[in-house]
Scaffold this motif. Structure first.
Motif, short mmCIF file in Angstrom:
data_model
loop_
_atom_site.label_atom_id
_atom_site.label_comp_id
_atom_site.label_asym_id
_atom_site.label_seq_id
_atom_site.Cartn_x
_atom_site.Cartn_y
_atom_site.Cartn_z
N LEU A 95 0.78 -1.12 0.01
CA LEU A 95 -0.04 -0.08 -0.10
C LEU A 95 1.00 1.28 0.21
O LEU A 95 0.47 2.25 -0.75
CB LEU A 95 -0.79 0.01 1.22
CG LEU A 95 -1.94 1.24 1.38
CD1 LEU A 95 -2.73 1.16 0.04
CD2 LEU A 95 -2.87 0.92 2.69
N GLU A 126 2.28 1.91 -3.50
CA GLU A 126 1.28 2.15 -4.17
C GLU A 126 1.11 3.81 -4.07
O GLU A 126 0.93 4.62 -5.01
CB GLU A 126 -0.12 1.46 -4.11
CG GLU A 126 -1.22 1.89 -5.09
CD GLU A 126 -2.23 1.27 -4.91
OE1 GLU A 126 -2.36 0.18 -4.21
OE2 GLU A 126 -3.48 1.36 -5.41
N GLN A 127 1.07 4.31 -2.68
CA GLN A 127 0.73 5.73 -2.32
C GLN A 127 2.08 6.56 -2.88
O GLN A 127 1.86 7.52 -3.47
CB GLN A 127 0.50 5.90 -0.99
CG GLN A 127 -0.57 5.24 -0.28
CD GLN A 127 -2.02 5.69 -0.80
OE1 GLN A 127 -1.91 6.31 -1.85
NE2 GLN A 127 -3.04 5.56 -0.17
N ASN A 149 1.51 7.33 -6.50
CA ASN A 149 0.44 7.96 -6.78
C ASN A 149 0.89 9.46 -6.50
O ASN A 149 0.76 10.36 -7.10
CB ASN A 149 -0.87 7.96 -5.61
CG ASN A 149 -1.80 6.71 -5.80
OD1 ASN A 149 -1.85 6.32 -7.11
ND2 ASN A 149 -2.39 6.21 -4.85
N LEU A 159 -1.19 -3.72 -7.79
CA LEU A 159 -2.20 -3.28 -8.65
C LEU A 159 -2.00 -1.98 -8.92
O LEU A 159 -2.46 -1.12 -7.87
CB LEU A 159 -3.43 -3.87 -8.64
CG LEU A 159 -3.98 -5.42 -8.98
CD1 LEU A 159 -5.34 -5.60 -8.51
CD2 LEU A 159 -3.74 -5.69 -10.39
N TYR A 160 -1.64 -1.50 -10.40
CA TYR A 160 -1.90 0.02 -10.46
C TYR A 160 -2.37 0.37 -11.61
O TYR A 160 -2.27 -0.46 -12.62
CB TYR A 160 -0.22 0.38 -10.43
CG TYR A 160 -0.26 1.87 -9.99
CD1 TYR A 160 -0.45 2.54 -8.75
CD2 TYR A 160 -0.04 3.08 -11.12
CE1 TYR A 160 -0.52 3.73 -8.62
CE2 TYR A 160 0.15 4.35 -10.90
CZ TYR A 160 -0.18 4.66 -9.50
OH TYR A 160 -0.06 6.03 -9.37
N PRO A 161 -3.38 1.32 -11.72
CA PRO A 161 -4.05 1.63 -13.07
C PRO A 161 -2.97 2.00 -14.11
O PRO A 161 -2.13 2.71 -13.91
CB PRO A 161 -4.89 2.85 -12.67
CG PRO A 161 -4.89 2.85 -11.14
CD PRO A 161 -3.69 2.17 -10.55
N THR A 170 0.06 13.73 -1.05
CA THR A 170 -0.58 12.14 -1.20
C THR A 170 -0.22 11.42 0.10
O THR A 170 -1.21 11.07 0.62
CB THR A 170 -0.11 11.47 -2.41
OG1 THR A 170 -0.13 12.27 -3.46
CG2 THR A 170 -0.60 10.10 -2.35
N SER A 180 -1.99 12.87 3.18
CA SER A 180 -3.32 12.71 3.61
C SER A 180 -3.68 11.09 3.93
O SER A 180 -4.55 10.61 4.54
CB SER A 180 -4.15 12.93 2.37
OG SER A 180 -4.04 11.96 1.41
N VAL A 181 -2.76 10.20 3.75
CA VAL A 181 -2.66 8.99 4.25
C VAL A 181 -2.17 8.67 5.45
O VAL A 181 -3.01 8.02 6.43
CB VAL A 181 -2.11 8.00 3.04
CG1 VAL A 181 -2.12 6.59 3.47
CG2 VAL A 181 -2.67 8.29 1.48
#
Lengths: 381, 305
Positions: free
Chosen positions: B5, B8-9, B12, B139-141, B255, B258-259
């Motif tokens: 996670l 992934e962040q 982002n 998994l990443y767009p 990013t 905020s997480v």
């Protein structure tokens, strides 16, 4: 030549006679409509206005003055002052946003003007701040969310991930959902107001073990989120109040919205004569499908017309009583006012579907029957 | 928080930083070379997104849509440079702010007039619509990976342009002393139009790329403009390298803030107040970053005094 002057004279006489007749009725009423017609939120105001104008089309007893509040509270207050003092309107309406309503409504009712809310229902105006002259023809902010919470209990939704922008309406919506929902809350995330990128939140949703995502992201925020969610490969149930899934923005989201469940007091497929006529007339007039905002504008105008038939606006007590009766054929079917002048109405669960090429909503069932708000108890009028 | 996670962040944050770079690069070039504060830069971003949506609507091709966005934004940039901006170079910054603010209003209302008040539809191409599996099972767009790639390519191209080409030399010379390069026979007004159109094209490209995953609507450019200003202040006004570093810093701070902040506060606060405090602080995080940088480097990380 003689004949021509004669005809002209006759025409003028006829016209002035007509004018005199209208005056003799004395029932003319002036409406001040303050709504959002520019900026990112303009689609909502335009729909309210168009719905309202459709309902009074051809009615020469109502004069409407429309102004753009630019979604700014200070401008809305200035416009309200201008409309009350120099335009001498009898009734105000049109405001879309809760923060603008809070700035305008108390001052307007204090000056003896009626206010009919075609959208926005802040809790303060439903409870302690209620007024005999304030009528909410849309919903109290919590309503759709409470109904969604109730629906979730009955439809086997066990664990939810909650998300809304970090501002008062966002917090109210989540509080409304939690008031009725009995299941587990996995996580509660507040995003920035106006946020456009939701990659970080989507990663959190992916990592969460919730079965359902319940979110309130109105306007452009909802469009951005849905498009990004669709590309992320996360597959959870999606639910929310209707604001993120209404006709005006479904076109921009496209297929990504299909399958989302959302609660609303209105849908274009509610089966009654008034609604069928409204949907058909709206499409004929404006060449697009109506949204719930258009339906609210339309109902607001119908309510006003019904009251005008019963009482003169200058007799405030009689006009208030006439409004309280809500004697009009609402496009929602059932509609009446509670003691705090807020609606008692059914809230439906809708699902986003594709009809041909058009992405739109269809009703799944009733989520809450004769739903009303919890703030009425605090209202003393 | 699991390492997957977290990675992934970070991705982002990189992706949002890269997009900010495309906006900030144009803004900082225009400010550095011409000394102009261009508030209408966000409008050019919007023009790019609307042009992409319109072209994609007509042709169905995403590549053509991107080309259309570049062309439309560059053309809009060149036109406003010739008609309006040109008259502002010798004026006070306040006059520039007023005039370019007027341009925002004109762009917004003309766009509404042309396209209506409802957001437009623009979607990512079907081939890139799903996620891809990265090494480590992330998994990443796919589309966001494309954005990162495009941004890096543009950044490399821009550095090469500034450092290695004749135009780049002229741009750098213009930054240092605009009268002198005029005296050396460089057509300064043509150079200015070119730089302005280049900056506009970058903004338009960002608008089109982002428009596919966000909402294409009137007023979409202004929130990004504010962030872009934060970026160039952090990076140092006029510096492309500063814009890149500043953009990545802002993207990552925003990013990850905020997480991580709500998680951090939940370690010693009750859940609901941790969420509230964390969300409030994360909204401020980039401004705190900016203040911190300015405290130690008043001209920004790569700015010259």
């Amino acid at each position: 030549m003689k004949l021509k002057s004669l005809i002209t004279a006759a025409a003028i006489t006829a016209l002035s006679a007509g004018g005199a007749l209208a005056d003799a009725h004395g029932g003319k009423l002036k409406v001040g409509m303050i709504t959002t017609l520019s900026g990112g939120g303009a689609g909502l105001g335009i729909d309210v206005r168009d719905g309202f104008m459709l309902a009074i089309k051809g009615n020469d007893q109502i004069e409407v003055v429309t102004e753009d509040d630019q979604q700014k509270p200070d401008i809305a207050v200035q416009l309200a002052d201008k409309m009350i003092q120099s335009e001498k309107v009898d009734v105000l309406t049109g405001i879309i946003w809760s923060n603008l309503a809070m700035a305008v409504v108390p001052a307007a009712t204090a000056q003896g003007k009626f206010y009919l809310s075609p959208n926005a229902g802040p809790s303060a105006l439903a409870g302690k701040g209620c007024s005999p002259l304030y009528f909410n023809v849309s919903w109290q902010n919590d309503a759709f969310n409470e109904a969604a919470g109730a629906w979730a209990n009955e439809n086997d939704i066990k664990k939810v991930f909650l998300m809304a922008p970090n501002y008062p309406a966002g917090q109210d919506m989540i509080a409304g959902f939690k008031r009725f929902y009995k299941g587990e809350v996995a996580e509660e995330v507040y995003t920035k107001l106006g946020q456009t990128d939701y990659a970080a939140e989507i990663a959190q949703i992916r990592a969460s073990d919730a079965d359902t995502l319940y979110f309130f992201l109105p306007g452009g925020m909802g469009i951005s989120f849905m498009k990004q969610y669709a590309g992320s490969g996360v597959e959870k149930n999606l639910m929310g109040p209707a604001f993120s899934f209404d006709q005006g923005i479904l076109g921009a989201i496209g297929d990504a919205a299909v399958g989302v469940k959302n609660t609303s007091h209105w849908s274009k497929d509610i089966d009654n004569e008034a609604n069928k006529k409204f949907v058909a007339d709206f499409q004929a007039e404006y060449d697009r499908l109506p949204s719930l905002y258009a339906a609210q504008g339309y109902d607001t105008a119908l309510l006003l017309v019904s009251a005008m038939g019963k009482a003169d606006v200058n007799d405030a007590a009689a006009f208030q009583a006439a409004l309280e009766e809500a004697d009009f054929a609402s496009v929602r079917g059932k509609f009446k006012f509670g003691p705090n002048h807020h609606p008692i109405q059914d809230i439906f669960m809708r699902e986003v579907v594709k009809e041909g090429d058009i992405v739109t909503n269809k009703i799944l069932g009733v989520a809450a029957t004769d739903h009303t708000d919890v703030y009425g108890a605090e209202c003393k009028m | 928080m699991s390492p997957i996670l977290f990675i992934e962040q970070v991705l982002n944050g990189l992706q949002s930083g890269i997009m900010l770079f495309l906006m900030a690069a144009g803004l900082t070039l225009i400010f550095g070379v011409m000394g102009l504060i261009n508030l209408a830069h966000g409008s050019l971003y919007m023009v790019g997104a609307f042009a992409a949506a319109a072209v994609a609507g007509w042709t169905g091709s995403f590549v053509l849509a991107l080309a259309g966005a570049l062309a439309a934004a560059a053309a809009a940039g060149a036109v406003i440079e010739l008609l309006v901006i040109r008259r502002l170079y010798d004026r006070d910054h306040l006059d520039q702010v007023l005039a370019t603010f007027a341009l925002i209003l004109i762009f917004s209302e003309s766009t509404r007039w042309l396209f209506g008040s409802f957001p437009l539809y623009l979607d990512v191409p079907a081939a890139l619509s799903g996620p891809v599996r990265l090494p480590g099972g992330i998994l990443y767009p796919a589309y966001r990976l494309l954005i990162i790639a495009v941004g890096l390519v543009v950044a490399a191209g821009l550095f090469a342009l500034i450092a290695r080409t004749r135009i780049g030399i002229q741009i750098r010379a213009g930054e240092a002393d605009r009268e002198m390069i005029g005296a050396l026979g460089v057509d300064i007004s043509k150079l200015y139009t070119l730089v302005f159109a280049l900056g506009a094209a970058l903004a338009g490209l960002a608008g089109a790329l982002v428009g596919a995953i966000q909402s294409v609507q009137v007023g979409m450019g202004e929130p990004v403009l504010i962030l872009a200003f934060v970026v160039i202040v952090i990076g140092g006004i006029g510096s492309i390298k500063g814009a890149l570093v500043g953009a990545l810093l802002v993207g990552l701070t925003d990013t990850l803030g905020s997480v991580l902040l709500p998680i951090f506060f939940s370690s010693f606060l009750e859940q609901s107040s941790a969420t509230a405090v964390g969300s409030a602080l994360s909204s401020m995080s980039i401004y705190i970053l900016m203040a911190g940088v300015l405290l130690f480097k008043p001209t920004g990380l790569f700015g010259e005094a």
